[in-house]
Design a protein around this motif. Structure first.
Motif, PDB file in Angstrom:
ATOM      1  N   TYR A 925       0.809  -1.221   0.000  1.00 53.42           N
ATOM      2  CA  TYR A 925       0.000   0.000   0.000  1.00 53.42           C
ATOM      3  C   TYR A 925       0.844   1.273   0.000  1.00 53.42           C
ATOM      4  O   TYR A 925       0.311   2.367  -0.102  1.00 53.42           O
ATOM      5  CB  TYR A 925      -0.939   0.011   1.204  1.00 53.42           C
ATOM      6  CG  TYR A 925      -2.106  -0.958   1.080  1.00 53.42           C
ATOM      7  CD1 TYR A 925      -2.324  -1.666  -0.090  1.00 53.42           C
ATOM      8  CD2 TYR A 925      -2.974  -1.157   2.149  1.00 53.42           C
ATOM      9  CE1 TYR A 925      -3.388  -2.552  -0.196  1.00 53.42           C
ATOM     10  CE2 TYR A 925      -4.044  -2.040   2.044  1.00 53.42           C
ATOM     11  CZ  TYR A 925      -4.240  -2.734   0.879  1.00 53.42           C
ATOM     12  OH  TYR A 925      -5.303  -3.602   0.765  1.00 53.42           O
ATOM     13  N   GLY A 926       2.140   1.150   0.159  1.00 51.07           N
ATOM     14  CA  GLY A 926       3.006   2.311  -0.011  1.00 51.07           C
ATOM     15  C   GLY A 926       2.873   3.387   1.043  1.00 51.07           C
ATOM     16  O   GLY A 926       3.053   4.573   0.747  1.00 51.07           O
ATOM     17  N   GLY A 927       2.583   3.005   2.296  1.00 46.61           N
ATOM     18  CA  GLY A 927       2.466   3.996   3.353  1.00 46.61           C
ATOM     19  C   GLY A 927       3.820   4.584   3.749  1.00 46.61           C
ATOM     20  O   GLY A 927       4.877   4.051   3.418  1.00 46.61           O
ATOM     21  N   ASN A 928       3.784   5.673   4.491  1.00 50.84           N
ATOM     22  CA  ASN A 928       4.996   6.352   4.940  1.00 50.84           C
ATOM     23  C   ASN A 928       5.439   5.747   6.279  1.00 50.84           C
ATOM     24  O   ASN A 928       4.721   5.812   7.283  1.00 50.84           O
ATOM     25  CB  ASN A 928       4.723   7.851   5.111  1.00 50.84           C
ATOM     26  CG  ASN A 928       5.966   8.639   5.439  1.00 50.84           C
ATOM     27  OD1 ASN A 928       6.490   8.543   6.529  1.00 50.84           O
ATOM     28  ND2 ASN A 928       6.431   9.417   4.465  1.00 50.84           N
ATOM     29  N   LYS A 929       6.626   5.162   6.307  1.00 57.08           N
ATOM     30  CA  LYS A 929       7.076   4.417   7.482  1.00 57.08           C
ATOM     31  C   LYS A 929       7.252   5.309   8.703  1.00 57.08           C
ATOM     32  O   LYS A 929       6.923   4.904   9.831  1.00 57.08           O
ATOM     33  CB  LYS A 929       8.383   3.687   7.161  1.00 57.08           C
ATOM     34  CG  LYS A 929       8.209   2.578   6.130  1.00 57.08           C
ATOM     35  CD  LYS A 929       9.525   1.893   5.810  1.00 57.08           C
ATOM     36  CE  LYS A 929       9.318   0.793   4.770  1.00 57.08           C
ATOM     37  NZ  LYS A 929      10.587   0.124   4.397  1.00 57.08           N
TER      38      LYS A 929
END
Length: 1011
Positions: A925-929
């Motif tokens: 989902y490409g979330g911001n870590k």
């Protein structure tokens, strides 16, 4: 096409008064602006003008650019594809990149003025945007053509490019505002305005084509009647074919089933050979002339028009391709493409094909399978046997087979390494010699790649089979199918349109097919269903079925397919295109494509750009100091309620289950070969259950979203942050103790454990593989709680959903037996590791070598907390997105703490509740870590739980630490007495203000890792 300076044209059309509208209309059209028109074509296309609200006019125009006239002429003749010519000129740029025409060069090289040095530049190469010397000389940029790309895929690609440009340059003066005052006031750029106009022109062209064809229809008479032909009674017998135009029966058509031409232009007028004509009662019809208009009703025969109208019926049981996904058919159906019309007409497979002739004019579409069997001279007994085994409404078609002997179909072909294979059968047969890269595979690859289907079958039978063939042939077939369907948009769409039907291949083969008595394994159909599930998971939904039957002057079919491609379910573009994620996965993709489709069906609705803002089903950010407690709902009438835990948690439903009985009643059957291999190995080592060794019951609890508090204690937050364990590894599932309850997060999709049985192997699926009874639980929740209300929504609260219309609904599963541990890291045996898509294609022995099986009695238990991962998006995180993610994590963590209340405590009277988490939503989902780490720490503090953060590797751990450091900076900035907004009395800070601070840091969504 006229060559005229654009500035003169614009001033002329904007300056002509309203009473000169005729002159304005005469100026509409395409105007050449190319510096070398013999080689290239560059033009302004003027569509019209409209009032601007202040007494003047706005000109509607866009630009087209074709870099090679010769290739366009060869491909399209004199009617060129509009979408392939998409371009934009420097009028859409404000000049702030550099100066005037040099703006294109600045766009090409990513040059930014000093005041915009912090802006992330737009990369033209990612979107195939071309600004070469020739196009720059002509003052425009264009989008490179991609071989084999469909009209719909190109449309989505340009849509994504426009969005990416606007995201980078729309709000900082680089892109020029719209020339329409109303659009300019709304912040619309000229780039967006021109793109919307071109899309509407393309849609209008499709509408015109569709309307023209829709006026003609071919029918089969269902009874005898007489039609009136220019005053002459013409008898039409049952079974005869005839045409109608705008509802009027047309006689004189020459009998072809091709799309009708203009009847006045037909050189030969003759009756269909199937019709009869009595020359004794009427004069013969003319050989030439005639009219398309309404016919005379003066003869007595003409009075039978009502019976003729009654005879105009669509073929019985036929379902157009566009309607199949709606469940219109209740029996087993077989898909026939337009290409099958020639097979039916030629009777090459027997005279029985005449049964299918009534359907020819309506293809592509779905025909009852029984009728297809009868047309081919077969009994329907095999169909009935298959239906008794697999259900009465399965679907199939020749496109799903690897070999095509009855119906016509050309396999699309695909590339493996450097070789182009003609089809899936060729690759499947070659895999009998070994996997790609092995000596056996490479030795025979060239011969198989270029062979026909039957040649490949013969070659495959002559090979010496690899030793593990029986164990891996399903995997090999899946690889061939995946390459076939993922490489061809039309096939992929056709497969998706069959959801949720079973797919059954009725043929004598009892392994790949169902057999003629229904007892076959039907493995080919099952693998395609599994592939369909995987494609749905990648694409965010089923997608619409093929529209079919809409001819178009724009858009070219690829791979030799017909134009029965849909306007929905675009293929996943390459990651390097930097595609906005909501277009791939979310509602905006559905709205965009459905809007275009509706525009075609309803021309009157095409008033504006069909793309609308994506709005997720997120819980509105509701902050309140005290959330009222609600009574618990116990699904089985006697379980625990919220009263035994935290009053802020509302239990929607709870059930306690015996693990052994659950697995017996809902058998665990993995569709993925390697998953089933691991599960069977676990069963063999564990042996039968010992009745003398008690096992703990497993409990499933579904809870409601909790509201966030308005403020947070700053010192306590600092303490929580300091206690976070950041680990450079993966879950190890330590057991709970009397003084500490361990919970492990499931990074769930909305559909809990929704894809556990297929070939995917991300965190969710891996967790089910190691805890197989979770698969049985998902089957139980899916199959047991199926009561629905009048709207089709489930009534029971015990459903496998981690989110509903009201927001997140965290799910808890306690005392889940863990049967094994799988090491997905890279090794000598599996250089690429086993995570993601590597698991399904790995050799079975290699998978087992990386698996540790537990035979403990009683078993090792885990507690699972499932919360939905934030759906992909693009750009910077918004206030509502951050609030929803925080609310989801808080609701889940608080539910875990509530469920653990009442356990034993240590000497200090404390019972620790620890949640094990990781990069939640940061993979596919490409979330911001960094942001996800911050929000989970905040949620852990609010819920009163400890956090162990498994960051996978050192790089991931560093990202988490950077997030925690940033949170510490924000805490210090907001400390009461520092003068910053958000500080409150009593050492507390405002949570909404803290969220606003996070929004201000402009955390950006990332890119999917492909898993």
């Amino acid at each position: 096409m006229t060559k005229i300076p654009a500035i003169i044209l614009v001033k002329l059309m904007r300056g002509l008064p309203e009473d000169q509208e005729a002159a304005v209309q005469s100026l509409l059209g395409a105007y050449a602006i190319c510096m070398n028109p013999d080689i290239r074509t560059c033009m302004n296309v003027v569509v019209g003008r409209r009032p601007d609200g202040s007494g003047g006019f706005v000109l509607d125009k866009f630009s087209l650019y074709y870099p090679d006239n010769a290739s366009c002429q060869a491909e399209w003749g004199n009617t060129w594809d509009l979408l392939r010519g998409y371009s934009f000129r420097t009028a859409t740029l404000s000049g702030s990149l550099t100066d005037t025409r040099q703006s294109l060069d600045g766009l090409r090289r990513g040059l930014l003025p000093d005041e915009l040095k912090d802006v992330s530049p737009f990369d033209p190469n990612r979107h195939q945007l071309v600004i070469d010397d020739h196009s720059a000389y002509d003052d425009c940029a264009y989008v490179r053509s991609v071989e084999g790309e469909t009209h719909e895929a190109r449309l989505v690609r340009i849509e994504c490019m426009v969005k990416a440009m606007v995201a980078s340059y729309g709000g900082n003066g680089i892109l020029a505002p719209s020339f329409d005052p109303a659009e300019r006031a709304e912040g619309v750029t000229a780039l967006e305005g021109e793109w919307v106009l071109l899309k509407n022109v393309i849609a209008a062209a499709k509408i015109a084509d569709a309307a023209a064809e829709a006026r003609w229809a071919r029918h089969t008479a269902t009874k005898d009647f007489q039609a009136d032909y220019m005053g002459h009674p013409i008898p039409i017998r049952t079974g005869d074919h005839f045409w109608t135009f705008a509802g009027e029966i047309q006689i004189g058509w020459h009998g072809s089933v091709d799309p009708p031409c203009d009847m006045d232009g037909c050189a030969i007028w003759e009756l269909s050979p199937a019709c009869t004509y009595d020359s004794s009662t009427a004069a013969a019809p003319p050989k030439k002339g005639g009219s398309n208009s309404s016919h005379s009703n003066t003869s007595g025969a003409g009075s039978d028009r009502s019976s003729a109208a009654a005879a105009v019926e669509t073929p019985t049981g036929f379902v157009p391709a566009a309607d199949f996904g709606s469940g219109a058919a209740s029996e087993s159906m077989y898909f026939l493409s337009r290409d099958q019309a020639g097979v039916i007409r030629s009777k090459s497979k027997g005279p029985g094909l005449a049964l299918l002739e009534p359907y020819v004019g309506s293809l592509p579409g779905w025909v009852p399978t029984r009728l297809v069997a009868r047309a081919l001279g077969y009994s329907t007994a095999a169909i009935e046997a298959a239906e008794s085994r697999h259900g009465s409404n399965y679907a199939w078609c020749t496109e799903f087979e690897n070999v095509h002997s009855t119906w016509t179909f050309t396999e699309p072909g695909f590339t493996v390494g450097t070789r182009r294979f003609n089809g899936s059968e060729q690759l499947y047969q070659l895999l009998k010699a070994g996997d790609p890269g092995t000596e056996g595979f490479e030795r025979h690859a060239d011969a198989f790649a270029s062979a026909t289907e039957m040649e490949a079958y013969t070659l495959g039978n002559d090979l010496t089979l690899r030793l593990d063939w029986e164990a891996c042939k399903d995997r090999c077939m899946m690889l061939a199918l995946r390459l076939k369907f993922e490489s061809n948009y039309g096939l992929r769409t056709l497969l998706l349109s069959t959801h949720p039907r079973r797919l059954v291949s009725v043929k004598p083969d009892k392994y790949w097919g169902a057999g003629l008595d229904g007892t076959g394994l039907n493995r080919l159909g099952e693998l395609l269903v599994e592939l369909r599930t995987d494609l749905m998971a990648q694409g965010g939904g089923v997608g619409a079925p093929p529209l079919g039957g809409l001819p178009s002057r724009v858009g070219r079919a690829a791979d030799g397919a017909t134009d029965e491609r849909p306007l929905d379910a675009p293929p996943l573009p390459p990651a390097e295109w930097d595609v906005p994620r909501e277009v791939i996965y979310g509602k905006e993709r559905n709205v965009l494509m459905s809007g275009l489709r509706n525009t075609l069906k309803n021309p009157g609705s095409a008033k504006s750009d069909p793309v609308v803002e994506d709005k997720q089903d997120a819980l509105e950010p509701a902050f309140e100091e005290e959330a009222s407690a609600a009574a618990a709902i116990d699904n089985d009438g006697g379980g625990e309620g919220s009263g035994s835990g935290d009053s802020r948690v509302t239990v929607l439903g709870r059930v306690v289950l015996d693990v052994d009985k659950l697995a017996a009643q809902h058998p665990i059957r993995f569709k993925c070969e390697n998953k089933m291999l691991v599960y069977n190995a676990c069963l063999e080592q564990q042996g039968p259950t010992d009745p003398m060794v008690p096992t703990a019951p497993m409990a499933f609890t579904r809870t409601k979203a909790c509201r966030l508090p308005l403020s947070i204690e700053i010192e306590a937050l600092e303490a929580t942050r300091a206690r976070v364990q950041v680990l450079a590894g993966v879950f190890t599932y330590p057991a709970s103790s009397t003084t500490c309850t361990e919970w492990h997060l499931n990074f769930a999709d909305k559909h809990l454990f929704g894809y556990w049985s297929g070939s995917l192997f991300a965190q969710d699926e891996m967790q089910v593989q190691e805890h197989p009874v979770l698969g049985a639980l998902q089957l139980y929740l899916t199959n047991t709680n199926t009561n629905s209300n009048s709207d089709g929504n489930r009534v029971s609260a015990l459903v496998p959903l981690t989110r509903d219309a009201g927001g997140p609904t965290p799910c808890l599963v306690t005392n889940v037996p863990r049967m094994c541990a799988i090491d997905t890291s890279a090794s000598m045996r599996v250089p690429r590791g086993l995570y993601g898509r590597c698991f399904a294609i790995a050799k079975g022995d290699d998978v087992l070598a990386q698996t540790t099986i537990f035979s403990d009695r009683p078993p090792r238990y885990s507690n699972i907390l499932a919360v939905e991962a934030p759906k992909p998006n693009r750009g910077s995180y918004t206030d509502s997105q951050i609030s929803d993610i925080l609310c989801t994590a808080y609701s889940g963590f608080l539910a875990a703490r509530s469920d653990s209340i009442g356990s034993s405590v240590d000497d200090d009277g404390i019972h620790v509740v620890r949640v094990h988490t990781g990069h939640w939503g940061c993979g596919a989902y490409g979330g911001n870590k960094q942001l996800m780490a911050i929000l989970q720490v905040l949620a852990a503090h609010l819920a009163g739980v400890e956090l162990s953060y498994h960051a996978f590797d050192a790089a991931g751990a560093a990202e988490v630490q950077r997030g925690l450091s940033l949170l510490g900076d924000i805490e210090r900035e907001m400390m009461p007495g520092t003068g910053h907004d958000g500080g409150e009395e009593g050492g507390r800070i405002s949570l909404p203000c803290l969220v606003a601070r996070l929004v201000g840091h402009r955390f950006r969504w990332g890119i999917s890792d492909g898993n």
